[in-house]
Design an enzyme around this catalytic site. Structure first.
Site, PDB file in Angstrom:
ATOM      1  N   CYS A 294       0.706   1.820 -12.443  1.00 19.04           N
ATOM      2  CA  CYS A 294       2.174   1.830 -12.454  1.00 19.04           C
ATOM      3  C   CYS A 294       2.775   0.993 -13.569  1.00 19.04           C
ATOM      4  CB  CYS A 294       2.700   1.341 -11.101  1.00 19.04           C
ATOM      5  SG  CYS A 294       2.277   2.452  -9.763  1.00 19.04           S
TER       6      CYS A 294
HETATM    7  N1  LIG Z   1      -1.567   4.007  -6.785  1.00 16.76           N
HETATM    8  C1  LIG Z   1      -0.417   3.408  -6.588  1.00 16.76           C
HETATM    9  O1  LIG Z   1      -0.380   2.267  -6.144  1.00 16.76           O
HETATM   10  C2  LIG Z   1       0.897   4.097  -6.860  1.00 16.76           C
HETATM   11  C3  LIG Z   1       2.084   3.471  -6.428  1.00 16.76           C
HETATM   12  C4  LIG Z   1       3.295   4.095  -6.653  1.00 16.76           C
HETATM   13  C5  LIG Z   1       3.340   5.334  -7.326  1.00 16.76           C
HETATM   14  N2  LIG Z   1       2.182   5.901  -7.750  1.00 16.76           N
HETATM   15  C6  LIG Z   1       2.293   7.210  -8.407  1.00 16.76           C
HETATM   16  O2  LIG Z   1       1.793   8.208  -7.526  1.00 16.76           O
HETATM   17  C7  LIG Z   1       1.179   9.265  -8.275  1.00 16.76           C
HETATM   18  C8  LIG Z   1      -0.262   9.466  -7.790  1.00 16.76           C
HETATM   19  O3  LIG Z   1      -0.988   8.283  -8.037  1.00 16.76           O
HETATM   20  P1  LIG Z   1      -2.376   7.982  -7.326  1.00 16.76           P
HETATM   21  O4  LIG Z   1      -2.640   6.521  -7.549  1.00 16.76           O
HETATM   22  O5  LIG Z   1      -2.406   8.510  -5.931  1.00 16.76           O
HETATM   23  O6  LIG Z   1      -3.361   8.882  -8.234  1.00 16.76           O
HETATM   24  P2  LIG Z   1      -4.900   9.257  -7.915  1.00 16.76           P
HETATM   25  O7  LIG Z   1      -5.508   9.547  -9.215  1.00 16.76           O
HETATM   26  O8  LIG Z   1      -5.490   8.234  -7.006  1.00 16.76           O
HETATM   27  O9  LIG Z   1      -4.805  10.587  -7.052  1.00 16.76           O
HETATM   28  C9  LIG Z   1      -4.331  11.785  -7.547  1.00 16.76           C
HETATM   29  C10 LIG Z   1      -5.091  12.919  -6.885  1.00 16.76           C
HETATM   30  O10 LIG Z   1      -4.507  14.137  -7.318  1.00 16.76           O
HETATM   31  C11 LIG Z   1      -5.560  15.068  -7.500  1.00 16.76           C
HETATM   32  N3  LIG Z   1      -5.070  16.139  -8.356  1.00 16.76           N
HETATM   33  C12 LIG Z   1      -4.878  16.119  -9.691  1.00 16.76           C
HETATM   34  N4  LIG Z   1      -4.366  17.299 -10.090  1.00 16.76           N
HETATM   35  C13 LIG Z   1      -4.236  18.061  -9.008  1.00 16.76           C
HETATM   36  C14 LIG Z   1      -3.775  19.384  -8.773  1.00 16.76           C
HETATM   37  N5  LIG Z   1      -3.326  20.164  -9.762  1.00 16.76           N
HETATM   38  N6  LIG Z   1      -3.785  19.844  -7.492  1.00 16.76           N
HETATM   39  C15 LIG Z   1      -4.247  19.071  -6.493  1.00 16.76           C
HETATM   40  N7  LIG Z   1      -4.684  17.836  -6.644  1.00 16.76           N
HETATM   41  C16 LIG Z   1      -4.681  17.323  -7.886  1.00 16.76           C
HETATM   42  C17 LIG Z   1      -6.686  14.262  -8.052  1.00 16.76           C
HETATM   43  O11 LIG Z   1      -7.947  14.898  -7.862  1.00 16.76           O
HETATM   44  C18 LIG Z   1      -6.565  12.965  -7.238  1.00 16.76           C
HETATM   45  O12 LIG Z   1      -7.319  13.034  -6.034  1.00 16.76           O
HETATM   46  C19 LIG Z   1       1.281   8.841  -9.738  1.00 16.76           C
HETATM   47  O13 LIG Z   1       2.435   9.425 -10.299  1.00 16.76           O
HETATM   48  C20 LIG Z   1       1.471   7.341  -9.664  1.00 16.76           C
HETATM   49  O14 LIG Z   1       2.183   6.852 -10.771  1.00 16.76           O
HETATM   50  C21 LIG Z   1       0.965   5.312  -7.520  1.00 16.76           C
END
Ligand SMILES: NC(=O)c1ccc[n+]([C@@H]2O[C@H](COP(=O)([O-])OP(=O)(O)OC[C@H]3O[C@@H](n4cnc5c(N)ncnc54)[C@H](O)[C@@H]3O)[C@@H](O)[C@H]2O)c1
Length: 443
Positions: free
Chosen positions: A281
């Site tokens: 983030c």
């Molecule tokens: N991790 C955090 O603490 C956090 C906090 C706030 C916001 N975010 C935001 O949330 C979003 C997701 O982050 P995250 O940490 O969960 O990412 P992550 O990489 O842990 O998970 C994303 C998942 O999406 C899957 N994926 C990718 N493309 C796909 C598709 N076309 N169809 C289906 N699945 C698909 C991946 O295989 C993965 O399992 C990002 O935009 C991030 O900025 C994350």
């Protein structure tokens, strides 16, 4: 029946089916929250190994226990890679990655490929919510045209007062991994829809699991809210990182200063210096806004300055280490070093953008022999920006290293023992506070 009342009825009776796309650090815990409230949740992910792990009742995130997955399965949770099942969902929440590309510009390819994949399966009255962090305008300028043009049934996204069509909203994720002080349900959920109905549907959906929902007037306001929160952190962390460097020169302990300043009951919030930013983030999201600002002939100078200060922190750690080795008549070249912690912060199993990775690579380039230890990462292979291929070293024989660098202050480490056994400790997290030794360099 209007879509909202029908939707609310389905939520209240728990007939509503919820699809969550992206079973990562955000999507999977969200799925479990809905399952915990007896909703039947389907998790969509393109990663076949994740789908198989979840359907076998197992977990790939350390803080999510397999029992939690199995409990959710009892409420009907299952995972799939088959987008045709989108048709059966009443609400679809998108939680896919939004990284930066190699030119430091927004990479929305995960969002656009997801939207293109779900669009053909949409039906009237469904609610789609984007949760991925992104720049203001993404929901209405990028997602809406793809949904409008991608549906064989000719469905369009509802705007303004329109009741019919696909309902679309943005709701930012506010999860803070490893923070157990706030119950996730107590974190208010911000929602902004493309139509009034979408805002109300999203509020009803999240109201089923969060104690407070905050409605805003548009998806762009919700998108900008998330960026303001993260930019606020990024800028304040840069401020203390800069002041830390000055304090070191002046012989003042920045942590003592922060502890004293935070006794002020108003107008001050404590942020802590460190070896550089990490995670998905804070190092990334602000640049989504910088990029978008250019379209408006606007330079986001605070973001750029904060980025410059924070990105320089791993180099500052190296300078401090070089000075301490120098005092002992040693150089980087040929030194044996141990980096403690590769996760980007304490007690979590996420190493995305971790400053440890940068520090290890810089040290290796300068000819040091580097080992690492991290209880959450038995091995570290290669990712988008690193190629380490290392195995976690045991925490014994610390005296063999010319220096031990505390880069991530996991709470399982026995810092007194580490200081006792190591020749030199470079502490970037104030983990050794209260321990007195001439062999500690706090930086
Ligand atoms: N991790 C955090 O603490 C956090 C906090 C706030 C916001 N975010 C935001 O949330 C979003 C997701 O982050 P995250 O940490 O969960 O990412 P992550 O990489 O842990 O998970 C994303 C998942 O999406 C899957 N994926 C990718 N493309 C796909 C598709 N076309 N169809 C289906 N699945 C698909 C991946 O295989 C993965 O399992 C990002 O935009 C991030 O900025 C994350």
């Amino acid at each position: 029946m209007l879509p909202l009342s029908e939707f609310t009825h389905k939520l209240e009776s728990r007939q509503a089916r919820i699809g969550i796309v992206g079973m990562g650090y955000v999507g999977l815990p969200l799925a479990l929250l809905f399952s915990g409230e007896r909703f039947r949740v389907t998790g969509f992910d393109i990663a076949a190994d994740k789908v198989a792990t979840l359907n076998a009742g197992n977990s790939y995130i350390v803080r999510i226990l397999p029992e939690a997955i199995r409990e959710a399965q009892k409420a009907g949770f299952r995972a799939t890679a088959d987008y045709s099942e989108i048709d059966a969902m009443d609400a679809v929440i998108i939680c896919v990655p939004t990284p930066l590309d190699e030119h430091h510009e927004p990479d929305l390819s995960f969002v656009t490929s997801t939207v293109k994949a779900i669009a053909p399966h949409l039906r009237e009255g469904q609610l789609i919510v984007l949760e991925s962090t992104t720049y203001p305008g993404t929901t209405e300028e990028v997602v809406t045209p793809l949904l409008d043009g991608g549906n064989a049934r000719g469905l369009k996204v509802a705007r303004g007062a329109e009741q019919t069509g696909v309902q679309l909203a943005f709701s930012p994720e506010r999860e803070d991994p490893g923070n157990d002080t706030v119950d996730r349900r107590d974190i208010p959920k911000v929602v902004g829809g493309s139509s009034a109905a979408a805002t109300e549907m999203a509020a009803a959906l999240y109201g089923a699991i969060f104690r407070r929902v905050v409605r805003v007037s548009s998806p762009a306001v919700a998108e900008m809210t998330k960026l303001l929160e993260n930019i606020y952190r990024c800028v304040n962390i840069a401020l203390v990182n800069e002041l830390k460097q000055l304090c070191i020169r002046m012989g003042i302990d920045i942590h003592e200063v922060i502890d004293a300043a935070k006794t002020k009951p108003f107008g001050f919030q404590a942020f802590y210096p460190g070896p550089g930013l990490g995670g998905h983030c804070i190092p990334i999201d602000p640049f989504y806004l910088s990029w978008k600002a250019r379209e408006f002939d606007f330079r986001t100078r605070f973001i750029e300055l904060a980025g410059e200060v924070n990105m320089a922190m791993p180099y500052f750690v190296l300078d401090q280490l070089a000075a301490a080795l120098n005092e002992r008549g040693k150089t980087f070249k040929g030194s044996k070093l141990l980096v403690l912690g590769v996760a980007y912060k304490r007690d979590i199993d996420d190493l995305r953008e971790s400053p440890s990775l940068t520090i290890i690579e810089l040290l290796r380039k300068r000819g040091a022999e580097v080992a690492y230890n991290d209880p959450y990462f038995p091995t570290v292979g290669h990712g988008r920006k690193y190629d380490l291929n290392m195995t976690s070293a045991p925490l014994d024989h610390l005296g063999q290293y010319d220096a031990v660098l505390i880069v991530t202050d996991h709470s399982s480490y026995d810092y007194a023992r580490i200081v006792d056994q190591a020749q030199l400790v470079i502490d970037t997290r104030n983990a050794t506070r209260g321990i007195h030794s001439p062999n500690i360099v706090r930086c």
